[in-house]
Design a protein around this motif. Structure first.
Motif, PDB file in Angstrom:
ATOM      1  N   SER A   2       0.836  -1.202   0.000  1.00  0.00           N
ATOM      2  CA  SER A   2       0.000   0.000   0.000  1.00  0.00           C
ATOM      3  C   SER A   2       0.875   1.258   0.000  1.00  0.00           C
ATOM      4  N   GLY A   3       0.237   2.398  -0.251  1.00  0.00           N
ATOM      5  CA  GLY A   3       0.970   3.662  -0.258  1.00  0.00           C
ATOM      6  C   GLY A   3       1.684   3.935   1.046  1.00  0.00           C
ATOM      7  N   TRP A   4       0.989   3.720   2.177  1.00  0.00           N
ATOM      8  CA  TRP A   4       1.616   3.970   3.487  1.00  0.00           C
ATOM      9  C   TRP A   4       2.718   2.977   3.779  1.00  0.00           C
ATOM     10  N   GLU A   5       2.506   1.706   3.429  1.00  0.00           N
ATOM     11  CA  GLU A   5       3.560   0.715   3.650  1.00  0.00           C
ATOM     12  C   GLU A   5       4.801   1.080   2.854  1.00  0.00           C
ATOM     13  N   HIS A   6       4.598   1.538   1.624  1.00  0.00           N
ATOM     14  CA  HIS A   6       5.726   1.943   0.784  1.00  0.00           C
ATOM     15  C   HIS A   6       6.442   3.148   1.382  1.00  0.00           C
ATOM     16  N   LYS A   7       5.689   4.153   1.856  1.00  0.00           N
ATOM     17  CA  LYS A   7       6.295   5.355   2.450  1.00  0.00           C
ATOM     18  C   LYS A   7       7.072   5.029   3.720  1.00  0.00           C
ATOM     19  N   LEU A   8       6.572   4.089   4.511  1.00  0.00           N
ATOM     20  CA  LEU A   8       7.189   3.783   5.806  1.00  0.00           C
ATOM     21  C   LEU A   8       8.279   2.721   5.723  1.00  0.00           C
ATOM     22  N   ALA A   9       8.369   2.012   4.587  1.00  0.00           N
ATOM     23  CA  ALA A   9       9.383   0.963   4.442  1.00  0.00           C
ATOM     24  C   ALA A   9      10.770   1.585   4.600  1.00  0.00           C
ATOM     25  N   GLY A  10      11.573   0.998   5.433  1.00  0.00           N
ATOM     26  CA  GLY A  10      12.929   1.485   5.636  1.00  0.00           C
ATOM     27  C   GLY A  10      13.052   2.630   6.632  1.00  0.00           C
ATOM     28  N   ALA A  27       8.408   9.290  11.936  1.00  0.00           N
ATOM     29  CA  ALA A  27       9.127   8.321  11.112  1.00  0.00           C
ATOM     30  C   ALA A  27      10.356   9.027  10.551  1.00  0.00           C
ATOM     31  N   PHE A  28      11.504   8.349  10.632  1.00  0.00           N
ATOM     32  CA  PHE A  28      12.763   8.959  10.214  1.00  0.00           C
ATOM     33  C   PHE A  28      13.681   7.881   9.679  1.00  0.00           C
ATOM     34  N   ASP A  29      14.660   8.309   8.878  1.00  0.00           N
ATOM     35  CA  ASP A  29      15.580   7.335   8.303  1.00  0.00           C
ATOM     36  C   ASP A  29      16.932   7.360   9.010  1.00  0.00           C
ATOM     37  N   ASP A  30      17.808   6.448   8.613  1.00  0.00           N
ATOM     38  CA  ASP A  30      19.129   6.334   9.234  1.00  0.00           C
ATOM     39  C   ASP A  30      19.999   7.563   9.015  1.00  0.00           C
ATOM     40  N   ALA A  31      19.712   8.315   7.957  1.00  0.00           N
ATOM     41  CA  ALA A  31      20.509   9.511   7.655  1.00  0.00           C
ATOM     42  C   ALA A  31      20.080  10.720   8.479  1.00  0.00           C
ATOM     43  N   GLY A  32      19.012  10.575   9.278  1.00  0.00           N
ATOM     44  CA  GLY A  32      18.551  11.686  10.113  1.00  0.00           C
ATOM     45  C   GLY A  32      17.486  12.544   9.462  1.00  0.00           C
ATOM     46  N   HIS A  33      16.847  12.044   8.406  1.00  0.00           N
ATOM     47  CA  HIS A  33      15.760  12.795   7.778  1.00  0.00           C
ATOM     48  C   HIS A  33      14.435  12.424   8.446  1.00  0.00           C
ATOM     49  N   ILE A  34      13.749  13.417   8.995  1.00  0.00           N
ATOM     50  CA  ILE A  34      12.435  13.197   9.616  1.00  0.00           C
ATOM     51  C   ILE A  34      11.382  13.302   8.515  1.00  0.00           C
ATOM     52  N   TYR A  53      10.234  14.047  19.057  1.00  0.00           N
ATOM     53  CA  TYR A  53      11.460  14.611  18.511  1.00  0.00           C
ATOM     54  C   TYR A  53      12.673  14.212  19.361  1.00  0.00           C
ATOM     55  N   GLN A  54      12.520  14.242  20.667  1.00  0.00           N
ATOM     56  CA  GLN A  54      13.624  13.848  21.547  1.00  0.00           C
ATOM     57  C   GLN A  54      14.014  12.387  21.324  1.00  0.00           C
ATOM     58  N   GLN A  55      13.026  11.539  21.036  1.00  0.00           N
ATOM     59  CA  GLN A  55      13.316  10.130  20.721  1.00  0.00           C
ATOM     60  C   GLN A  55      14.123  10.026  19.425  1.00  0.00           C
ATOM     61  N   VAL A  56      13.749  10.815  18.436  1.00  0.00           N
ATOM     62  CA  VAL A  56      14.501  10.826  17.174  1.00  0.00           C
ATOM     63  C   VAL A  56      15.927  11.287  17.442  1.00  0.00           C
ATOM     64  N   ARG A  57      16.072  12.385  18.171  1.00  0.00           N
ATOM     65  CA  ARG A  57      17.400  12.937  18.471  1.00  0.00           C
ATOM     66  C   ARG A  57      18.268  11.897  19.171  1.00  0.00           C
ATOM     67  N   ARG A  58      17.700  11.186  20.153  1.00  0.00           N
ATOM     68  CA  ARG A  58      18.466  10.146  20.851  1.00  0.00           C
ATOM     69  C   ARG A  58      18.846   9.006  19.903  1.00  0.00           C
ATOM     70  N   SER A  59      17.964   8.666  19.004  1.00  0.00           N
ATOM     71  CA  SER A  59      18.209   7.553  18.084  1.00  0.00           C
ATOM     72  C   SER A  59      19.305   7.844  17.077  1.00  0.00           C
ATOM     73  N   VAL A  60      19.356   9.059  16.563  1.00  0.00           N
ATOM     74  CA  VAL A  60      20.341   9.380  15.522  1.00  0.00           C
ATOM     75  C   VAL A  60      21.613   9.989  16.087  1.00  0.00           C
ATOM     76  N   GLY A  61      21.607  10.369  17.352  1.00  0.00           N
ATOM     77  CA  GLY A  61      22.803  10.920  17.976  1.00  0.00           C
ATOM     78  C   GLY A  61      23.124  12.314  17.475  1.00  0.00           C
ATOM     79  N   ARG A  63      24.203  13.307  14.670  1.00  0.00           N
ATOM     80  CA  ARG A  63      24.054  13.506  13.226  1.00  0.00           C
ATOM     81  C   ARG A  63      23.148  14.698  12.919  1.00  0.00           C
ATOM     82  N   GLU A  64      23.416  15.390  11.811  1.00  0.00           N
ATOM     83  CA  GLU A  64      22.541  16.479  11.372  1.00  0.00           C
ATOM     84  C   GLU A  64      21.174  15.912  11.015  1.00  0.00           C
ATOM     85  N   LEU A  65      20.123  16.657  11.339  1.00  0.00           N
ATOM     86  CA  LEU A  65      18.757  16.254  11.009  1.00  0.00           C
ATOM     87  C   LEU A  65      18.219  17.142   9.900  1.00  0.00           C
ATOM     88  N   SER A  66      17.267  16.595   9.146  1.00  0.00           N
ATOM     89  CA  SER A  66      16.605  17.380   8.103  1.00  0.00           C
ATOM     90  C   SER A  66      15.135  16.982   8.045  1.00  0.00           C
TER      91      SER A  66
END
Length: 122
Positions: A2-10, A27-34, A53-61, A63-66
Motif C-alpha cells: 500500500s501507499g503507506w507501507e511503501h512510504k514507511l518501508a525502511g 518516522a525517520f531514516d538512518d541519515a537523520g531525515h524526519i 522529537y527527543q526520541q529521534v534525536r536520541r536515536s540518531v545521535g 548527526r545532522e537532522l533534516s
C-alpha cells in the motif's frame, strides 16, 4: 504494498500514546531525515511532538537532522533549532501547499534564520 507501507518501508517509526490512545507518531531514516512528525489535533501543544522529537534525536545521535516542514509545523522545528534551507511549493490532491526544507543547526545559528513571508517575526 500500500501507499503507506511503501512510504514507511525502511523508516524507523515511533508512536506516542496518551491513556491508550494514539497521540502522535514520527518516522525517520538512518541519515537523520524526519519524514513524518504528527500530533493528534486534540493533543496539540501538550508535549507530544517534543517527546517524539527527543526520541529521534536520541536515536540518531549527533548527526545532522533534516525535514520538510509544513506551515503548521514550521514554528515547532524553528524552536528546536532547525533553520529553513528553502521554501518550497508542492501539489497535494490538487492543492498547492507551502513547505520548508529544513536542517538542524547549532542553537546560535537559529537566531540567524531568514524571515519567512507571511509569518510573524519574533
Amino acid at each position: 504494498m500500500s501507499g503507506w507501507e511503501h512510504k514507511l518501508a525502511g523508516l524507523h517509526v515511533w508512536l506516542a500514546q496518551v491513556d491508550g490512545t494514539l497521540a502522535g507518531f514520527t518516522a525517520f531514516d538512518d541519515a537523520g531525515h524526519i519524514e513524518f512528525l504528527f500530533t493528534a489535533p486534540a493533543l496539540a501543544r501538550q508535549g507530544v511532538a517534543t517527546h517524539l522529537y527527543q526520541q529521534v534525536r536520541r536515536s540518531v545521535g549527533a548527526r545532522e537532522l533534516s525535514t520538510e516542514a509544513s506551515l503548521v509545523a514550521l514554528p515547532f522545528f524553528l524552536r528546536e533549532g532547525f533553520v529553513v534551507v528553502q521554501e518550497q511549493q508542492v501539489m497535494r490532491a490538487g492543492v498547492l501547499l507551502r513547505r520548508f526544507a529544513m536542517r538542524h543547526s547549532p542553537p546560535e545559528a537559529a537566531c540567524n534564520n531568514p524571515p519567512v513571508d507571511g509569518l510573524p517575526q519574533r
